[in-house]
Write a protein that holds these residues in place. Structure first.
Motif, PDB file in Angstrom:
ATOM      1  N   ARG A  88       0.829  -1.197   0.000  1.00  0.00           N
ATOM      2  CA  ARG A  88       0.000   0.000   0.000  1.00  0.00           C
ATOM      3  C   ARG A  88       0.872   1.258   0.000  1.00  0.00           C
ATOM      4  N   ILE A  89       0.327   2.317  -0.556  1.00  0.00           N
ATOM      5  CA  ILE A  89       1.059   3.580  -0.591  1.00  0.00           C
ATOM      6  C   ILE A  89       1.413   4.038   0.825  1.00  0.00           C
TER       7      ILE A  89
ATOM      8  N   GLU B 120      -6.143   2.310  -5.219  1.00  0.00           N
ATOM      9  CA  GLU B 120      -5.203   1.193  -5.149  1.00  0.00           C
ATOM     10  C   GLU B 120      -5.966  -0.121  -5.324  1.00  0.00           C
ATOM     11  N   VAL B 136      -2.182   1.075  -9.388  1.00  0.00           N
ATOM     12  CA  VAL B 136      -2.446   2.334  -8.699  1.00  0.00           C
ATOM     13  C   VAL B 136      -2.921   3.326  -9.746  1.00  0.00           C
TER      14      VAL B 136
END
Lengths: 192, 192, 192, 192
Positions: A88-89, B120, B136
């Motif tokens: 995840r970012i 995401e 993304v």
């Protein structure tokens, strides 16, 4: 076979324009990483660590000092690194903040993953450049409340006022045109 | 060797969860694309086409109707597609808008590349899913002033009020959890 | 009794630091306006008109030239004006754009009313100043596609490259510290 | 003469639609406040207190419970209050957070004053309403790390999951259409 991490620490680290690659064990070999970089844009996160007053106003800005292995120059950089497959970012951001600032920086991550700026790096002359690859970085301004202890290849972190950080002198110390990105982040925070 | 475009039109299009892949000639073979998807997150742009009043207020929202080749279902989707190596985000956005809405849609692209939302998608159960890959997407709300003529695999574009678009019925017609992204974009535009 | 509009054209217009007040008939007398300005922050909208490429990239920036009635100076300014009681932000923005750029500018208003920057002007020395009042302006970057014909007190509109607009020379031509706001808006648009 | 603070606690507090006015000593009398509210839009700040995971992801959302003095209803509200003359947005935000959540909430204010949403309240039927006035609120999502002890007229703070907070049941407990604003803020944070 040489792993990505190894390659980046000892091989690619010599690039003057690197985005501050991570050295966590990855699953791509050097060859696979190079191959992938020629096929698709690589996704990065970047962060500008700041100290803030209780009101949220930025009082100082942290820049990493790194030695370039190809030149005698010391360069200044943001916290930066690649988003890995399946990551995840938010998790990539946290991982790179901890990697570059140490475990006691206590960064406060933004509640939204919409970045303060989107930075597009190309392997040819452009506003922002990275000779290794086409990279797209989601860039954030991140308050830190603890003590920063740079790890790995960063020599130290220096704290500047927003005005100092926006100066031409600092911009010329940053690689790939990141002085422009730094100013964009400072303006986003209303710090100039 | 089968090119990406071919593969996506005739092979991967069968995926129920696809992100609306482009069919422009690419340089990756099917195998190379699959390989790359297993190595790094893939960067996409997505756009919600809207019609606006002169004041900028969103009056209606365009959703693409696409037939799923694996099920009997008609699904609704946003404009969506991959950012190619060396391609700017703005150019990718324009390319996919033209591909999905035709040459007379006259989209007005945002002045900032900071997206309205960051989406995401993971290849496993999550808020947003894409069984093919970790993707993304930078998502934008894009006013169009001309006539939209969907091309390629999109059957048609339907225009809904923001309230209709935010309904549970529409959300259930969208794949991979995109109903949630659609609502996020509508809220960003202050349209709900 | 002198109406606000009259007062602003012939009285307050002499202020060197004015925010570019509207001259639409208002309902406050000069005295009431002055009284209100001493009680609460006044809400403004400001807009930076830009010309964009089809991709949305800013190619040029429009600044208004206005003569100051108190000094011999010509100053440069953004489109700017007050939000009136009962008026929507979108409508105030459209009204001031039409007032300052004429009826054929064809501005494309943003789909979201979340501004690119929030500008706080104080009647005392600060980053941004307005000697008449405490004002808070929601500032937007607005593409225009038509012909701009400045009306009222604006002498003309000049079009500059983003780099020219961000220069120190231009900043020194702008009143109240707006050169800083201008740069913030240019950075928001990714134009620098 | 009754001061603003007094008036708001004992007089205007009876309004069912109030924006959660502050009770700090102000300098406007009741009459002056009413007069001003009829002349210009009033500037407010609003905040949604949230608890976040280390990664920044919103885990729970705090809503204030307040008794309405005009009805038998208990209503739910955001932190909210007016920006006073000469007061910075950051300072107004901090003041109202401390007023509504107590001195040990330890809110982390955003580095940028660009809000997550702009809320326009009108004294007539509209998406958002406030029968007392035309108000424009800059709304933020604010992580808190300490203990919240509601003060003044707020009975208590309840913590909900983002999904619970976005429910129709909660929306119907909020006055003036704020359920819509709440959902907008949750979507901004990517919490839905």
């Amino acid at each position: 076979m040489t792993m990505e991490a190894f390659g980046e620490e000892f091989g690619e680290e010599s690039s003057r324009w690197e985005l501050g690659e991570d050295t966590e064990p990855g699953w791509m070999t050097d060859g696979e990483l190079a191959e992938t970089r020629g096929r698709v844009p690589m996704l990065y996160v970047e962060a500008l660590p700041v100290r803030v007053e209780p009101s949220g106003r930025v009082s100082s800005v942290g820049l990493l000092l790194r030695g370039s292995s190809t030149t005698a120059l010391i360069t200044r950089s943001l916290v930066s690194g690649r988003v890995q497959h399946g990551e995840r970012i938010r998790d990539a951001l946290m991982r790179h903040l901890e990697k570059d600032l140490g475990p006691t920086a206590f960064p406060v991550l933004p509640v939204s993953t919409v970045p303060a700026a989107v930075a597009e790096y190309f392997p040819w002359p452009d506003r922002l450049q990275d000779p290794r690859q086409h990279a797209v970085a989601l860039a954030f301004v991140v308050p830190v409340s603890g003590e920063c202890q740079p790890r790995q290849d960063a020599l130290e972190i220096t704290w500047l006022t927003p005005e100092e950080a926006a100066s031409d002198a600092i911009a010329s110390d940053m690689e790939g045109g990141r002085g422009s990105l730094l100013r964009q982040l400072l303006h986003h925070a209303g710090a100039l």
